[in-house]
Design an enzyme around this catalytic site. Structure first.
Site, PDB file in Angstrom:
ATOM      1  CE1 TYR A  42      -3.511  -2.425   0.239  1.00  0.00           C
ATOM      2  CE2 TYR A  42      -3.696  -1.757   1.953  1.00  0.00           C
ATOM      3  CZ  TYR A  42      -4.393  -2.673   1.042  1.00  0.00           C
ATOM      4  OH  TYR A  42      -5.168  -3.755   1.373  1.00  0.00           O
ATOM      5  N   PRO A 198     -15.911  -3.912  -0.967  1.00  0.00           N
ATOM      6  CG  PRO A 198     -16.421  -2.404   0.759  1.00  0.00           C
ATOM      7  CD  PRO A 198     -15.144  -3.006  -0.150  1.00  0.00           C
ATOM      8  N   GLY A 200     -18.583  -3.164  -4.867  1.00  0.00           N
ATOM      9  CA  GLY A 200     -17.727  -3.487  -6.177  1.00  0.00           C
ATOM     10  C   GLY A 200     -17.068  -3.029  -6.563  1.00  0.00           C
ATOM     11  N   GLY A 201     -17.273  -3.093  -7.785  1.00  0.00           N
ATOM     12  CA  GLY A 201     -16.750  -1.557  -9.386  1.00  0.00           C
ATOM     13  C   GLY A 201     -15.222  -1.003  -8.818  1.00  0.00           C
TER      14      GLY A 201
END
Length: 289
Positions: A42, A198, A200-201
């Protein structure tokens, strides 16, 4: 433990403003987040550095990190698979140094068997038992406290149960519920289910929770945002679901932390439960990443 924590991936958007990043994390803790999800990849270590700077010994915040992929700043993608046992051990050591800890409370093994994102190929396609052997050895050595799994199949979870699994982190949302059987197994075994993506997409071609008409209608009726509805649905769906939404914006952070107070009546719940689930298993690129 609070059911809503903080996912540190978005902290990298504040890479040039580390003090602001630390202040945002402090605000998350003030709002009740007592678990933080992170990884060395990250921000190429930036998130871990912020966590090391911002957290205090008396915060009582559980830091959950992951191994199985490493930063790759010069690659086509910002990370590469790191599945071999010696790489898993090296990644644990990197996280220990980056976070300034002697022991990592929870480490998720990013298995890469399912879901959108990286896939392991060639010499990176390592048997799960070999990976669990090094993870349990690291736990026995006191370098990690508990083992989790990420991007794992139902069969993989069943095979791993004897090793003692604390949590599972798979792609899962209202519009992508392929792992319903695994969620139920986790509930029966007392394992936390911590969905990533959480809403989506996350990649092109994946469905988005916030574009669903039922989600928008419920949000309008409650005076909240579609994103809040999508997150709140997860909390109502199963008692072992924990959330780790990430953001680099303070207002968005407060909205995320407020979803625990959102209640659905029977009609709203039925409308949301009826939303069609679509596959989230979309590998990307030559590496199937």
């Amino acid at each position: 433990m609070s059911r809503i924590g903080y996912g540190a991936a978005q902290l990298d958007r504040l890479h040039d403003r580390p003090r602001e990043a630390a202040a945002l994390l402090r605000r998350a803790i003030e709002l009740g987040a007592d678990h933080v999800d992170t990884a060395t990849f990250y921000g190429f270590g930036f998130a871990n550095a912020v966590i090391r700077e911002a957290l205090r010994p008396d915060d009582d915040v559980l830091v959950v990190t992951k191994v199985g992929a490493d930063p790759d700043p010069g690659g086509r993608l910002p990370l590469r698979t790191a599945q071999r046992p010696e790489q898993l051990r090296a990644s644990v050591e990197d996280n220990l140094r980056g976070l300034g800890l002697d022991r990592l409370p929870v480490v998720n093994l990013r298995r890469l068997d399912t879901g959108p994102g990286l896939r392991a190929e060639g010499d990176q396609a390592v048997d799960l038992d070999d990976q669990l052997a090094v993870m349990t050895a690291l736990r026995d050595e006191g370098k990690i406290g508990a083992i989790g799994l990420s991007s794992v199949t139902l069969d993989g979870l069943r095979r791993a149960l004897p090793a003692g699994i604390a949590c599972v982190q798979n792609a899962y949302s209202l519009v992508s519920r392929d792992d319903e059987d695994m969620l139920r197994l986790c509930a029966a075994e007392g394992i936390a289910w911590v969905p990533f993506f959480p809403l989506g997409g996350a990649f092109p071609g994946l469905p988005k929770v916030t574009e669903e008409p039922a989600v928008r209608a419920v949000a309008e009726s409650l005076g909240v945002t579609p994103s809040q509805v999508g997150l709140a649905w997860l909390l109502h769906h199963a008692p072992n679901i924990l959330l780790i939404p990430g953001t680099a914006d303070a207002a968005h952070l407060e909205a995320n932390m407020a979803v625990g107070g959102i209640a659905f009546d029977d009609d709203a719940r039925a409308a949301l439960d009826a939303v069609q689930s679509r596959s989230n298993d979309v590998p990307i690129g030559r590496e199937r990443a």
